[in-house]
Design a protein around this motif. Structure first.
Motif, PDB file in Angstrom:
ATOM      1  N   SER A  44      40.912  41.419  27.835  1.00 51.82           N
ATOM      2  CA  SER A  44      42.258  40.858  27.806  1.00 51.82           C
ATOM      3  C   SER A  44      42.750  40.517  29.208  1.00 51.82           C
ATOM      4  O   SER A  44      43.374  39.475  29.434  1.00 51.82           O
ATOM      5  N   LEU A  45      42.443  41.369  30.167  1.00 49.54           N
ATOM      6  CA  LEU A  45      42.927  41.154  31.531  1.00 49.54           C
ATOM      7  C   LEU A  45      42.285  39.943  32.197  1.00 49.54           C
ATOM      8  O   LEU A  45      42.886  39.323  33.074  1.00 49.54           O
ATOM      9  N   VAL A  46      41.058  39.619  31.812  1.00 47.48           N
ATOM     10  CA  VAL A  46      40.394  38.458  32.421  1.00 47.48           C
ATOM     11  C   VAL A  46      40.482  37.230  31.524  1.00 47.48           C
ATOM     12  O   VAL A  46      39.899  36.189  31.839  1.00 47.48           O
ATOM     13  N   PRO A 100      38.232  30.355  33.254  1.00 49.20           N
ATOM     14  CA  PRO A 100      38.149  29.567  34.501  1.00 49.20           C
ATOM     15  C   PRO A 100      39.400  29.666  35.362  1.00 49.20           C
ATOM     16  O   PRO A 100      39.322  29.506  36.589  1.00 49.20           O
ATOM     17  N   THR A 101      40.558  29.925  34.755  1.00 49.50           N
ATOM     18  CA  THR A 101      41.803  29.975  35.530  1.00 49.50           C
ATOM     19  C   THR A 101      42.041  31.321  36.194  1.00 49.50           C
ATOM     20  O   THR A 101      42.981  31.463  36.982  1.00 49.50           O
ATOM     21  N   VAL A 102      41.226  32.319  35.898  1.00 47.11           N
ATOM     22  CA  VAL A 102      41.415  33.656  36.462  1.00 47.11           C
ATOM     23  C   VAL A 102      40.734  33.724  37.822  1.00 47.11           C
ATOM     24  O   VAL A 102      39.545  33.396  37.943  1.00 47.11           O
ATOM     25  N   PRO A 103      41.454  34.131  38.872  1.00 47.36           N
ATOM     26  CA  PRO A 103      40.847  34.220  40.206  1.00 47.36           C
ATOM     27  C   PRO A 103      39.665  35.185  40.224  1.00 47.36           C
ATOM     28  O   PRO A 103      39.660  36.202  39.521  1.00 47.36           O
ATOM     29  N   ALA A 104      38.683  34.869  41.045  1.00 49.07           N
ATOM     30  CA  ALA A 104      37.484  35.704  41.125  1.00 49.07           C
ATOM     31  C   ALA A 104      37.811  37.109  41.612  1.00 49.07           C
ATOM     32  O   ALA A 104      37.213  38.095  41.163  1.00 49.07           O
ATOM     33  N   GLY A 105      38.775  37.222  42.527  1.00 47.10           N
ATOM     34  CA  GLY A 105      39.134  38.543  43.034  1.00 47.10           C
ATOM     35  C   GLY A 105      39.684  39.445  41.948  1.00 47.10           C
ATOM     36  O   GLY A 105      39.385  40.645  41.904  1.00 47.10           O
ATOM     37  N   HIS A 106      40.492  38.872  41.065  1.00 47.28           N
ATOM     38  CA  HIS A 106      41.049  39.670  39.976  1.00 47.28           C
ATOM     39  C   HIS A 106      39.947  40.099  39.009  1.00 47.28           C
ATOM     40  O   HIS A 106      39.925  41.252  38.550  1.00 47.28           O
ATOM     41  N   ALA A 107      39.021  39.188  38.696  1.00 46.30           N
ATOM     42  CA  ALA A 107      37.920  39.536  37.790  1.00 46.30           C
ATOM     43  C   ALA A 107      37.065  40.653  38.383  1.00 46.30           C
ATOM     44  O   ALA A 107      36.655  41.580  37.672  1.00 46.30           O
ATOM     45  N   CYS A 108      36.804  40.581  39.687  1.00 46.06           N
ATOM     46  CA  CYS A 108      36.015  41.636  40.334  1.00 46.06           C
ATOM     47  C   CYS A 108      36.756  42.970  40.299  1.00 46.06           C
ATOM     48  O   CYS A 108      36.150  44.029  40.082  1.00 46.06           O
ATOM     49  N   HIS A 109      38.078  42.922  40.507  1.00 47.82           N
ATOM     50  CA  HIS A 109      38.870  44.154  40.468  1.00 47.82           C
ATOM     51  C   HIS A 109      38.826  44.782  39.076  1.00 47.82           C
ATOM     52  O   HIS A 109      38.647  46.000  38.933  1.00 47.82           O
ATOM     53  N   VAL A 110      38.963  43.959  38.046  1.00 46.74           N
ATOM     54  CA  VAL A 110      38.909  44.471  36.671  1.00 46.74           C
ATOM     55  C   VAL A 110      37.529  45.059  36.377  1.00 46.74           C
ATOM     56  O   VAL A 110      37.405  46.154  35.812  1.00 46.74           O
ATOM     57  N   ALA A 111      36.474  44.345  36.778  1.00 45.80           N
ATOM     58  CA  ALA A 111      35.119  44.824  36.495  1.00 45.80           C
ATOM     59  C   ALA A 111      34.829  46.128  37.230  1.00 45.80           C
ATOM     60  O   ALA A 111      34.266  47.072  36.656  1.00 45.80           O
ATOM     61  N   THR A 112      35.222  46.209  38.499  1.00 44.58           N
ATOM     62  CA  THR A 112      34.955  47.413  39.281  1.00 44.58           C
ATOM     63  C   THR A 112      35.716  48.611  38.728  1.00 44.58           C
ATOM     64  O   THR A 112      35.164  49.715  38.592  1.00 44.58           O
ATOM     65  N   THR A 113      36.986  48.408  38.399  1.00 46.98           N
ATOM     66  CA  THR A 113      37.787  49.510  37.859  1.00 46.98           C
ATOM     67  C   THR A 113      37.265  49.957  36.501  1.00 46.98           C
ATOM     68  O   THR A 113      37.164  51.158  36.217  1.00 46.98           O
ATOM     69  N   THR A 114      36.918  48.998  35.662  1.00 51.17           N
ATOM     70  CA  THR A 114      36.394  49.340  34.336  1.00 51.17           C
ATOM     71  C   THR A 114      35.088  50.112  34.453  1.00 51.17           C
ATOM     72  O   THR A 114      34.868  51.110  33.750  1.00 51.17           O
ATOM     73  N   ALA A 115      34.197  49.671  35.347  1.00 54.93           N
ATOM     74  CA  ALA A 115      32.923  50.370  35.528  1.00 54.93           C
ATOM     75  C   ALA A 115      33.149  51.792  36.024  1.00 54.93           C
ATOM     76  O   ALA A 115      32.475  52.737  35.580  1.00 54.93           O
ATOM     77  N   ALA A 116      34.113  51.969  36.941  1.00 57.20           N
ATOM     78  CA  ALA A 116      34.398  53.315  37.446  1.00 57.20           C
ATOM     79  C   ALA A 116      34.918  54.218  36.330  1.00 57.20           C
ATOM     80  O   ALA A 116      34.536  55.396  36.230  1.00 57.20           O
ATOM     81  N   LEU A 117      35.779  53.686  35.482  1.00 58.08           N
ATOM     82  CA  LEU A 117      36.303  54.485  34.374  1.00 58.08           C
ATOM     83  C   LEU A 117      35.209  54.797  33.353  1.00 58.08           C
ATOM     84  O   LEU A 117      35.188  55.883  32.760  1.00 58.08           O
ATOM     85  N   LEU A 118      34.297  53.858  33.148  1.00 61.36           N
ATOM     86  CA  LEU A 118      33.166  54.133  32.256  1.00 61.36           C
ATOM     87  C   LEU A 118      32.285  55.241  32.818  1.00 61.36           C
ATOM     88  O   LEU A 118      31.754  56.076  32.068  1.00 61.36           O
TER      89      LEU A 118
END
Length: 498
Positions: A44-46, A100-118
């Motif tokens: 949802s965030l991305v 495509p409209t989501v900035p790459a920095g935000h996508a990386c932040h979501v992925a990194t945080t999600t991976a850490a929580l996993l």
């Protein structure tokens, strides 16, 4: 689920930091609920999709569900999906595909945080996993000890009626155990329609799938992938009634001894499947087998079948959960009951043929079937008055055109020296050293000849049941004595081809 943020994902300064904290808070709240909610919140965030892909199980969580295949493919071939952001997470791979409209920095932040929580969720699960694994091993031991009622009560009733058993061995069992546990995510929740028990009793990996008589093949697919990835050998038995768990357990071990790197998982009903038995005349075959096996109980016959399938007493002992000394003692007693020398290769081949005979009232020959104890075919009109003999077969059993064609097709064309060497090796129960000594050739020479035999026969000579049928085929096609003294020589220990 809450909606995504606005277009200031990449903003800097206090607003960007605040948005980053809000993103982390949303992911944290989702993580406290479940892994599935966490992946859904990341998607949802991305404004795209997110998948947690396991190399064995495939897609563990996927939002939306239709993205599962794309996520697994992206995890396997990341260079082909440059638009996806990937992070290792809890032994799997998190794949996030932003809009495509989501900035790459935000996508990386979501992925990194999600991976850490996993990872945090994985660590918490690992703390509980040890106790759960011990519980699974205990339940498997209870089933093997015959305490079926206690296990079914623990699992919530009598809905689970059948079991399919897998037994795996190899050098990488601890890692394979962890991977399979994560892939299956076993649960012993009460009143479930199916339950998978995974344990490591006695240093091997045992998977017992309890169900209502039929399974969907999911566990088989996972075990197959696991065997390939971790170089394991596996045997499978079932489905059988839950009360027959010990039988399925030993049959799976017997099947595992027929597994090879080219065929890493072998079903028990494929082990020793006779190519000869369906060609024999049904009525004489069943009468002879029933007469031969009359002194034996079903438990005796099962022990003999496991022994003959595995090819050795220590392997049979491991499959049956007995000590090698106990198996040796029982086989000596069965040799006395059968009044036959069970160390003779021909007697063993005939005994295996008898154990694989159809029931006396069956219309056609089938695969391995353990005859019922007691009267057998001796109670039928026309059955032999006394017990049959294992030293020889009835005259009308192999004296058919179909049986002769089978034997010629199997061993026909073997060169004389290969035939003599193979027959000698089989008489010595596949032991190379004593066979080479009798043939007066070096062990390396004999090993080379046996490799040529295996190539010519297109059979796995490491399989004891295959060796038994080859032995019968050699006897059926013998024109003269397959005597080591007939091996052509040029002098001394040197072989000379005819």
């Amino acid at each position: 689920m809450s909606s995504t943020g606005t277009n200031d994902h990449g903003a800097t300064g206090p607003g960007g930091a605040r948005h980053g904290r809000e993103t982390a808070d949303r992911l944290l709240r989702a993580a406290t609920r479940s892994g599935a909610h966490l992946i859904a919140e990341a998607a949802s965030l991305v404004q795209g999709w997110a998948v947690l892909a396991d190399p064995i199980a495939g897609a563990v969580y996927s939002t939306p569900a239709a993205a599962a295949a794309d996520g697994v493919h992206a995890a396997a071939a990341p260079l082909e999906h440059p638009h996806c952001t990937q992070r290792p997470a809890a032994g799997a791979v998190l794949v996030v595909a932003p809009a495509p409209t989501v900035p790459a920095g935000h996508a990386c932040h979501v992925a990194t945080t999600t991976a850490a929580l996993l990872e945090v969720r994985g660590q918490r699960a690992a703390e509980l996993r040890g106790e759960q694994m011990r519980l699974h091993t205990t339940l498997i031991r209870l089933l093997l000890a015959g305490h079926t009622d206690a296990v079914t009560e623990t699992l919530g009733g009598d809905r689970l009626t059948h079991v399919t058993v897998y037994r795996l061995s190899g050098a990488d069992l601890p890692a394979a155990h962890e991977v399979l546990w994560r892939a299956v995510r076993p649960s012993i929740a009460p009143h479930a329609d199916a339950c998978t028990l995974i344990g490591r009793p006695d240093g091997e990996l045992v998977v017992a799938e309890l169900h209502q008589g039929g399974d969907d093949g999911r566990i088989l697919r996972l075990v197959s992938r696991l065997s390939e990835r971790h170089h394991l050998l596996a045997g499978m038995a079932g489905p059988l009634p839950l009360a027959e768990m010990p039988t399925a357990h030993s049959d799976a071990a017997a099947a595992r001894h027929s597994a090879t790197p080219d065929c890493r998982i072998v079903p028990a009903d494929a082990v020793g499947t006779s190519r000869l038995a369906p060609l024999l005349p049904t009525a004489p075959y069943a009468r002879w087998a029933g007469s031969v096996l009359r002194p034996l109980s079903p438990a005796h016959q099962h022990l003999l079948l496991v022994w003959l399938r595995t090819g050795s007493k220590p392997r049979a002992a491991a499959a049956l959960g007995l000590s090698p000394g106990t198996v040796r003692a029982r086989i000596r007693e069965l040799s006395r009951l059968l009044d036959a020398d069970l160390e003779d290769a021909t007697v063993r081949a005939h005994l295996l043929l008898a154990l694989r005979a159809p029931a006396p009232d069956a219309e056609g020959a089938g695969t391995d079937s353990v005859h019922s104890g007691g009267g057998g075919s001796g109670d039928r009109p026309g059955a032999p008055a006394g017990p049959g003999r294992l030293e020889s077969l009835p005259d009308d059993l192999l004296d058919t055109e179909a049986a002769r064609n089978w034997a010629v097709g199997l061993v026909g064309g073997l060169e004389p020296h290969l035939r003599i060497a193979l027959a000698c090796w089989l008489r010595h129960h596949a032991r190379t050293a004593p066979a080479a000594a009798e043939l007066h050739v070096h062990r390396t020479t004999l090993a080379g000849w046996l490799t040529q035999c295996a190539d010519h026969l297109a059979r796995n000579l490491a399989d004891a049941t295959v060796r038994a049928e080859v032995h019968l085929a050699l006897k059926a096609t013998r024109n003269g004595p397959d005597d080591p003294t007939a091996l052509p020589r040029r002098g001394g220990r040197t072989y000379r081809r005819l």
